[in-house]
Motif scaffolding. Sequence first.
Motif, PDB file in Angstrom:
ATOM      1  N   LEU A 106     -13.392  10.217  37.217  1.00  0.00           N
ATOM      2  CA  LEU A 106     -13.232  10.958  35.974  1.00  0.00           C
ATOM      3  C   LEU A 106     -13.596  10.113  34.762  1.00  0.00           C
ATOM      4  O   LEU A 106     -14.089  10.640  33.756  1.00  0.00           O
ATOM      5  CB  LEU A 106     -11.794  11.462  35.842  1.00  0.00           C
ATOM      6  N   SER A 107     -13.383   8.815  34.842  1.00  0.00           N
ATOM      7  CA  SER A 107     -13.753   7.955  33.714  1.00  0.00           C
ATOM      8  C   SER A 107     -15.259   8.003  33.470  1.00  0.00           C
ATOM      9  O   SER A 107     -15.716   7.899  32.321  1.00  0.00           O
ATOM     10  CB  SER A 107     -13.313   6.512  33.979  1.00  0.00           C
ATOM     11  N   GLU A 108     -16.046   8.192  34.533  1.00  0.00           N
ATOM     12  CA  GLU A 108     -17.498   8.269  34.385  1.00  0.00           C
ATOM     13  C   GLU A 108     -17.913   9.572  33.712  1.00  0.00           C
ATOM     14  O   GLU A 108     -18.903   9.614  32.976  1.00  0.00           O
ATOM     15  CB  GLU A 108     -18.164   8.128  35.751  1.00  0.00           C
ATOM     16  N   VAL A 109     -17.155  10.638  33.964  1.00  0.00           N
ATOM     17  CA  VAL A 109     -17.418  11.914  33.288  1.00  0.00           C
ATOM     18  C   VAL A 109     -17.269  11.738  31.784  1.00  0.00           C
ATOM     19  O   VAL A 109     -18.161  12.088  30.997  1.00  0.00           O
ATOM     20  CB  VAL A 109     -16.458  13.011  33.793  1.00  0.00           C
ATOM     21  N   LYS A 110     -16.138  11.178  31.374  1.00  0.00           N
ATOM     22  CA  LYS A 110     -15.880  11.019  29.938  1.00  0.00           C
ATOM     23  C   LYS A 110     -16.800   9.972  29.317  1.00  0.00           C
ATOM     24  O   LYS A 110     -17.198  10.100  28.154  1.00  0.00           O
ATOM     25  CB  LYS A 110     -14.412  10.666  29.710  1.00  0.00           C
ATOM     26  N   ARG A 111     -17.166   8.973  30.079  1.00  0.00           N
ATOM     27  CA  ARG A 111     -18.070   7.955  29.543  1.00  0.00           C
ATOM     28  C   ARG A 111     -19.447   8.560  29.257  1.00  0.00           C
ATOM     29  O   ARG A 111     -20.059   8.281  28.221  1.00  0.00           O
ATOM     30  CB  ARG A 111     -18.191   6.783  30.516  1.00  0.00           C
ATOM     31  N   ASP A 112     -19.933   9.401  30.169  1.00  0.00           N
ATOM     32  CA  ASP A 112     -21.211  10.076  29.934  1.00  0.00           C
ATOM     33  C   ASP A 112     -21.144  10.947  28.680  1.00  0.00           C
ATOM     34  O   ASP A 112     -22.056  10.933  27.844  1.00  0.00           O
ATOM     35  CB  ASP A 112     -21.590  10.941  31.140  1.00  0.00           C
ATOM     36  N   LEU A 113     -20.074  11.716  28.551  1.00  0.00           N
ATOM     37  CA  LEU A 113     -19.932  12.593  27.389  1.00  0.00           C
ATOM     38  C   LEU A 113     -19.824  11.781  26.101  1.00  0.00           C
ATOM     39  O   LEU A 113     -20.403  12.152  25.073  1.00  0.00           O
ATOM     40  CB  LEU A 113     -18.710  13.492  27.562  1.00  0.00           C
ATOM     41  N   LYS A 114     -19.102  10.675  26.147  1.00  0.00           N
ATOM     42  CA  LYS A 114     -18.969   9.817  24.969  1.00  0.00           C
ATOM     43  C   LYS A 114     -20.319   9.236  24.556  1.00  0.00           C
ATOM     44  O   LYS A 114     -20.601   9.064  23.367  1.00  0.00           O
ATOM     45  CB  LYS A 114     -17.978   8.686  25.262  1.00  0.00           C
ATOM     46  N   GLU A 115     -21.178   8.972  25.548  1.00  0.00           N
ATOM     47  CA  GLU A 115     -22.498   8.399  25.273  1.00  0.00           C
ATOM     48  C   GLU A 115     -23.545   9.458  24.951  1.00  0.00           C
ATOM     49  O   GLU A 115     -24.715   9.136  24.746  1.00  0.00           O
ATOM     50  CB  GLU A 115     -22.950   7.562  26.472  1.00  0.00           C
ATOM     51  N   GLY A 116     -23.127  10.728  24.911  1.00  0.00           N
ATOM     52  CA  GLY A 116     -24.053  11.789  24.528  1.00  0.00           C
ATOM     53  C   GLY A 116     -24.894  12.334  25.659  1.00  0.00           C
ATOM     54  O   GLY A 116     -25.996  12.834  25.435  1.00  0.00           O
ATOM     55  N   ARG A 117     -24.377  12.281  26.888  1.00  0.00           N
ATOM     56  CA  ARG A 117     -25.067  12.833  28.056  1.00  0.00           C
ATOM     57  C   ARG A 117     -24.201  13.936  28.665  1.00  0.00           C
ATOM     58  O   ARG A 117     -23.058  13.699  29.039  1.00  0.00           O
ATOM     59  CB  ARG A 117     -25.328  11.750  29.108  1.00  0.00           C
TER      60      ARG A 117
END
Length: 362
Positions: free
Chosen positions: A217-228
Amino acid sequence: MKFISILILLLSLTNLNAGEVAYESPYIEDSKALDDLHSVKSLLSSSNTHSLIKLQTSVKSQKSRGTCTMFTSIGLLEHLLIRERGYDKELDLSEEWLEYLIMTSKTSEGSSTSRNLKAIFNYGVVYEATLPYIGERWRALVDSPLAVKRCGEFSGMRLESCLLGHRDPYLLSMSDEEILETGDLNFIEIRNESRLLKDEIVEGILPLKKSYKIRKLSEVKRDLKEGRSVIVGMKLYYGSWNHSKTDKLSIQKRDKRKWYEGIVTYPEMGSVDRRISGKEGGGHSLILVGYDDERVITSKMLMEDGTWKEFSYKGVYYFKNSWGVRGSGRDFSLDGVSYPGYGMISQKYLHEFGSFYTIPKN
């Protein structure tokens, strides 16, 4: 052939169409992402949703077909082409082509993100103008004159695949000469464009992977935070969505205001929604465009004992849907900015019932 011509004429005169609206696909369960959020301290409490929405193409409608994963797969590819290749937001690739590719080897609706992306990698894409989306669901030849024209000579599995994909599934593996004999000259042009765009668009942005699933789940939010953007597939709990089947299945009184505002809550344990939708619910796919760990949404659920209970959920994901702009999410807004066709869903819902996918960086 004479019989088929007569049937086409009769259908044209009587205007027989599949009129039922079905917003869902068969539910295809997949493994869930590991919840490691408690151990990751570097994530911000929210992402820049407005910026990510600006990197999306327009909201489309899958209409009466179970093609949500086609719209999310194509939508994610369009998003990355805008983000990383500088394509215009008016970019419009064909979901009809992807549905055709998948249905050449299937006789039932529904697909997965990984399967879709592999098909795009292998066969490319075409523009919407080249192969426009047909919103009709063809269950039988009588559903459309075009169904008779394209599929009327077939039977068995070939007919089933043709009805689902709206074209003869055998065309994909035919030579140009063999296709010419069928009379479907347009398919040669479509396939040629797919090969061209495979080289121009797909290669370099879509790597071939065994699976495109996100494991944490951290990878989901990290992608969204980075604009992906990220794709999520989930089971539909109608009451939590305030979907029209909330009334049809006698789950509870439907809150149409939440439906139009695009607010999706959670099917609580002990609720009627949890039981009925758990048995009857289909599947759906969304493109995630942001998250906010502090946003709170509320719901009222009818419980199995006949009482109503109120619940609140802290933390949401923001999403782009494929149900058009006049139904769910029609009135959705964020910080005073209107985004018809978008919505928000509790993180609790997706963390429990969702599976996440992405196109990894090359």
